[in-house]
Design a protein around this motif. Structure first.
Motif, PDB file in Angstrom:
ATOM      1  N   GLN A  46      -7.611   9.262   5.202  1.00 18.73           N
ATOM      2  CA  GLN A  46      -6.148   9.020   4.871  1.00 18.73           C
ATOM      3  C   GLN A  46      -5.843   7.568   4.811  1.00 18.73           C
ATOM      4  OE1 GLN A  46      -3.874  10.937   8.201  1.00 18.73           O
ATOM      5  NE2 GLN A  46      -4.513  12.788   7.532  1.00 18.73           N
ATOM      6  N   ARG A  47      -6.378   6.704   5.447  1.00 14.74           N
ATOM      7  CA  ARG A  47      -6.216   5.406   5.258  1.00 14.74           C
ATOM      8  C   ARG A  47      -6.647   4.963   3.839  1.00 14.74           C
ATOM      9  NH1 ARG A  47      -8.441   0.644   5.790  1.00 14.74           N
ATOM     10  NH2 ARG A  47     -10.658   1.297   6.505  1.00 14.74           N
ATOM     11  N   ARG A  48      -7.837   5.420   3.455  1.00 12.05           N
ATOM     12  CA  ARG A  48      -8.353   4.966   1.886  1.00 12.05           C
ATOM     13  C   ARG A  48      -7.364   5.641   1.060  1.00 12.05           C
ATOM     14  NH1 ARG A  48     -13.457   6.324   3.975  1.00 12.05           N
ATOM     15  NH2 ARG A  48     -13.563   8.403   3.329  1.00 12.05           N
ATOM     16  N   GLU A  49      -6.684   6.717   1.230  1.00 13.88           N
ATOM     17  CA  GLU A  49      -5.862   7.398   0.097  1.00 13.88           C
ATOM     18  C   GLU A  49      -4.510   6.410   0.218  1.00 13.88           C
ATOM     19  OE1 GLU A  49      -5.231  11.281   1.107  1.00 13.88           O
ATOM     20  OE2 GLU A  49      -7.237  12.070   0.655  1.00 13.88           O
ATOM     21  N   LEU A  50      -4.140   5.947   1.369  1.00  7.73           N
ATOM     22  CA  LEU A  50      -3.022   5.064   1.308  1.00  7.73           C
ATOM     23  C   LEU A  50      -3.156   3.718   0.730  1.00  7.73           C
ATOM     24  CD1 LEU A  50      -1.532   5.900   4.865  1.00  7.73           C
ATOM     25  CD2 LEU A  50      -0.630   6.609   2.792  1.00  7.73           C
ATOM     26  N   ASP A  51      -4.481   3.154   0.905  1.00  8.79           N
ATOM     27  CA  ASP A  51      -4.758   1.931   0.065  1.00  8.79           C
ATOM     28  C   ASP A  51      -4.851   2.182  -1.281  1.00  8.79           C
ATOM     29  OD1 ASP A  51      -4.915   0.912   2.618  1.00  8.79           O
ATOM     30  OD2 ASP A  51      -6.942   0.895   2.935  1.00  8.79           O
ATOM     31  N   GLU A  52      -5.587   3.107  -1.722  1.00  9.56           N
ATOM     32  CA  GLU A  52      -5.523   3.441  -2.954  1.00  9.56           C
ATOM     33  C   GLU A  52      -4.184   3.717  -3.706  1.00  9.56           C
ATOM     34  OE1 GLU A  52      -8.210   6.717  -3.401  1.00  9.56           O
ATOM     35  OE2 GLU A  52      -9.996   5.634  -2.970  1.00  9.56           O
ATOM     36  N   GLU A  56       1.164  -1.054  -6.342  1.00  9.68           N
ATOM     37  CA  GLU A  56       1.336  -2.417  -6.862  1.00  9.68           C
ATOM     38  C   GLU A  56       0.903  -2.663  -8.340  1.00  9.68           C
ATOM     39  OE1 GLU A  56      -1.180  -4.507  -4.040  1.00  9.68           O
ATOM     40  OE2 GLU A  56       0.362  -4.001  -2.412  1.00  9.68           O
ATOM     41  N   ALA A  57      -0.114  -2.155  -8.681  1.00  8.18           N
ATOM     42  CA  ALA A  57      -0.742  -2.339 -10.206  1.00  8.18           C
ATOM     43  C   ALA A  57       0.456  -1.919 -11.087  1.00  8.18           C
ATOM     44  CB  ALA A  57      -1.916  -1.811 -10.403  1.00  8.18           C
ATOM     45  N   ALA A  74       2.666  -4.280 -13.703  1.00  5.85           N
ATOM     46  CA  ALA A  74       2.457  -3.854 -15.027  1.00  5.85           C
ATOM     47  C   ALA A  74       4.184  -4.034 -15.520  1.00  5.85           C
ATOM     48  CB  ALA A  74       1.762  -2.651 -15.337  1.00  5.85           C
ATOM     49  N   LYS A  75       4.860  -3.213 -14.771  1.00  4.75           N
ATOM     50  CA  LYS A  75       6.189  -3.031 -15.026  1.00  4.75           C
ATOM     51  C   LYS A  75       6.971  -4.351 -15.139  1.00  4.75           C
ATOM     52  CE  LYS A  75      10.481  -0.717 -13.701  1.00  4.75           C
ATOM     53  NZ  LYS A  75      11.324   0.092 -12.723  1.00  4.75           N
ATOM     54  N   ARG A  76       6.611  -5.166 -13.839  1.00  6.27           N
ATOM     55  CA  ARG A  76       7.128  -6.504 -13.895  1.00  6.27           C
ATOM     56  C   ARG A  76       6.867  -7.491 -15.233  1.00  6.27           C
ATOM     57  NH1 ARG A  76       4.653  -8.315  -9.826  1.00  6.27           N
ATOM     58  NH2 ARG A  76       6.048  -7.047  -8.290  1.00  6.27           N
TER      59      ARG A  76
END
Length: 651
Positions: free
Chosen positions: A598-604, A610-611, A615-617
């Motif tokens: 779950q922690r890895r999924e949250l990080d991903e 964030e990416a 990109a939107k920014r």
């Protein structure tokens, strides 16, 4: 009164006054001062106590760790007991190293203050720097204030040396982490004090940072800048923009410290050498939470921690808004005497800080007297049942209170529904009635459900099982641990018939009791064996070869002692315990893998978001830049002068 008696009284008073006047010079000549108050009798050193909170179910792990902290605070406030943190007691090497660093920092502070008073500010600066480094390597949950004081005196030494720029940098760094640090005008001139107040206001105004602290593999108490913030995972808001000191600790694991800014911080606690012993003791207490084994295991924990008393909190529940059901016990490690015992409900979450005070104070306030003959007092529900009944009555009362609250809020929800129907449907008042009614209805449903569950469990505990006293001293001897093991091995001498069975089964079956079928007659026993035991049936075939009498006198075979099943029972018990431990470790491993996944999924997911946000920014910035270029080009075209007919004529 006669004149002679008056003269005698006057003479006595005069002599007394002269003697009192002579006491002063006489006392001044003596080496020992005159004491007009009685000498204080030295009191005995307080007993050392450690606190352990053991969750009896998975839902209460985090709340148990939180309750342990408030229990430690209650012990410290009592003033009659010496608190020893269990996490420090089980990590003696780490504790000794941190205490050595704290002592080193205190000595450096003393030397720095002496050098500063002697106007040797260069040496004072070096000593204060050494003190700050030493305190930073010590237990920051205790010594964060000393670290701030060392850095303040370092800035004061820099001011005295004329290093104003360096001093202002140090002041800014101190206030960024600790905006409430104290700066004395005795060490700082007015200009620097004005700078301090300016930086303090700026630090407090910019307190908008957020920090999340997670720990593995167990929940841990979290301290940030020396202040307790809860049990991991902890989400903190309103932090200043600086590197803060994070300290996490849990019993059985080495304390971990780190510096963290905003964002997500994950800390892994290394296991200490005693983590397996602590887990074994916790498992025994969980399995036998109301039996003699509980106190035996807690006494072993006290011996392991090197304390004279153990304050144990057995916690159950804590799901949703329901209160925790806690069994509190404070016992002497020497003989198991229960100094205090209480069963009650404690609120979960933030309300625990004040809601648990009365319950915890009852466990540390007074000591229970022993029984006649200095025998210890113990509390086991399996021996009498009063503790079980007490818990049942408490749960029943809690259930009745929750039911009453649910009924009240249900009536309020019905009233709000009537008000909603009478009010105009498009008005804001109708919307307020509807939202309030929904809230009341939800609270009513929760109160009714939890009240029914609590009342049902309380009725079961209160009215199932016999009564009797909950106190006992016969099973709390100084060495009670071997008692259960002896009780399992002593029955064979009382029943000697199975040892004379003519045909004993070489591999004794698991879980059976062949000690009871000592009469293997061919025709009659099959019916009785079918009702009592089914597995030893093959013995009926070779039985006719023996004598027809049911008496066990022949005893033709020597290997009769083989069918003693007690060692097999002990082996089965040990094997079942090993299987339980292996199953528990497997479940823990799976739970850790699930948490890691779950922690890895949250990080991903967070990285992906964030990416996308970046990109939107970037796209927004490019669009904004294009719009600005277009607007500039249009402005330039507007500002450019146009040629009219008059200008052409001039040419």
């Amino acid at each position: 009164m006669r004149p002679s008696s008056n003269r005698a009284m006057h003479a006595a008073l005069s002599g007394w006054l002269v003697g009192m006047l002579a006491v002063g010079p006489a006392a001044a000549q003596t080496s020992l001062p005159l004491r007009l108050t009685p000498r204080a009798v030295p009191t005995a050193a307080p007993s050392s106590v450690t606190v352990v909170a053991i969750p009896l179910d998975a839902a209460s792990r985090t709340e148990a760790a939180r309750l342990a902290y408030w229990a430690e605070q209650s012990v410290a406030r009592s003033g009659r007991l010496e608190l020893v943190r269990l996490s420090e007691a089980l990590d003696a090497k780490g504790k000794a190293a941190r205490e050595a660093k704290a002592a080193e920092g205190a000595e450096a502070m003393k030397e720095g203050q002496r050098a500063y008073d002697e106007l040797d500010t260069q040496k004072a600066l070096q000593q204060f720097e050494a003190a700050a480094r030493a305190f930073e390597a010590s237990d920051m949950s205790r010594n964060f204030g000393e670290l701030s004081r060392a850095r303040v005196m370092k800035a004061a030494s820099q001011v005295a040396n004329g290093e104003n720029a360096a001093a202002q940098l140090e002041i800014r760094a101190v206030l960024a982490v600790d905006p409430r640090a104290q700066f004395s005008p005795n060490f700082f001139p007015p200009d620097e004090m004005a700078f301090v107040e300016k930086e303090r206001k700026a630090a407090l105004a910019g307190s908008s940072g957020a920090l999340t602290v997670r720990t593995e593999p167990v929940p841990a108490q979290v301290y940030v800048d020396g202040h307790f913030k809860g049990v991991s995972p902890v989400e903190l808001k309103g932090l200043t923009a600086a590197d803060h000191f994070v300290t996490v600790m849990a019993p059985g694991y080495v304390m971990e410290q780190s510096r963290a800014r905003e964002g997500d911080t994950a800390l892994t606690l290394p296991p200490s050498e005693s983590v397996r012993s602590l887990q074994s003791i916790s498992d025994r207490v969980t399995r036998k939470s109301e039996e003699l084994e509980r106190d035996v295991a807690l006494r072993e924990l006290g011996t392991l921690a090197g304390v004279s008393q153990v304050l144990a909190l057995l916690v159950r529940g804590g799901t949703g808004t329901a209160p925790l059901q806690v069994t509190g016990l404070r016992l002497e490690v020497s003989d198991g005497h229960n100094l205090a015992y209480a069963v009650g409900a404690v609120p979960a979450g933030e309300a625990m800080a004040t809601g648990s005070d009365a319950f915890l104070s009852s466990l540390v306030g007074t000591d229970a007297t022993r029984l006649a003959g200095n025998k210890p007092v113990t509390h086991f529900a399996s021996e009498g049942g009063s503790n079980r009944k007490t818990m049942g009555y408490v749960m029943m009362a809690t259930g009745v209170a929750l039911l009453a609250g649910g009924i009240y809020f249900g009536m309020e929800a019905s009233s709000k529904e009537d008000d909603f129907r009478r009010a105009p449907q498009t008005s804001a008042r109708a919307k307020d009635f509807r939202d309030t009614g929904k809230t009341y209805a939800l609270v009513a449903d929760i109160g009714l459900l939890t009240g029914l569950v609590s009342a049902g469990l309380g009725s079961y505990f209160a009215f199932s099982g016999g009564g009797g006293g909950g106190s006992s001293s016969s099973k709390s001897t100084p060495a009670p641990a071997p008692a259960p093991r002896r009780s399992r091995s002593t029955p064979p001498p009382a029943k000697t018939e199975p040892q004379k069975d003519p045909l004993a089964m070489p591999p004794p079956p698991k879980g059976t009791k062949p000690m009871n079928d000592s009469l293997p007659m061919p025709p009659p026993p099959p019916a009785s064996k079918a009702t009592s035991e089914s597995k030893p049936a093959p013995e009926s075939k070779p039985a006719p070869a023996a004598k027809a009498t049911p008496e066990p006198k022949p005893a033709p075979a020597a290997p009769a002692p083989e069918p003693v099943v007690v060692p097999a029972k002990a082996a089965d018990t040990r094997r079942s315990r090993e299987d339980d431990a292996a199953q528990r470790e497997e479940e823990l491993r799976k739970r850790r893998e699930e948490v890691e996944r779950q922690r890895r999924e949250l990080d991903e997911r967070r990285k992906k978001e964030e990416a996308e946000a970046n990109a939107k920014r970037q796209r927004d910035e490019e669009d904004k830049r294009k719009r600005e270029d277009d607007s500039k080009r249009k402005d330039e075209e507007k500002k450019r002068p146009s040629l009219d007919e008059d200008d052409l004529r001039n040419y």
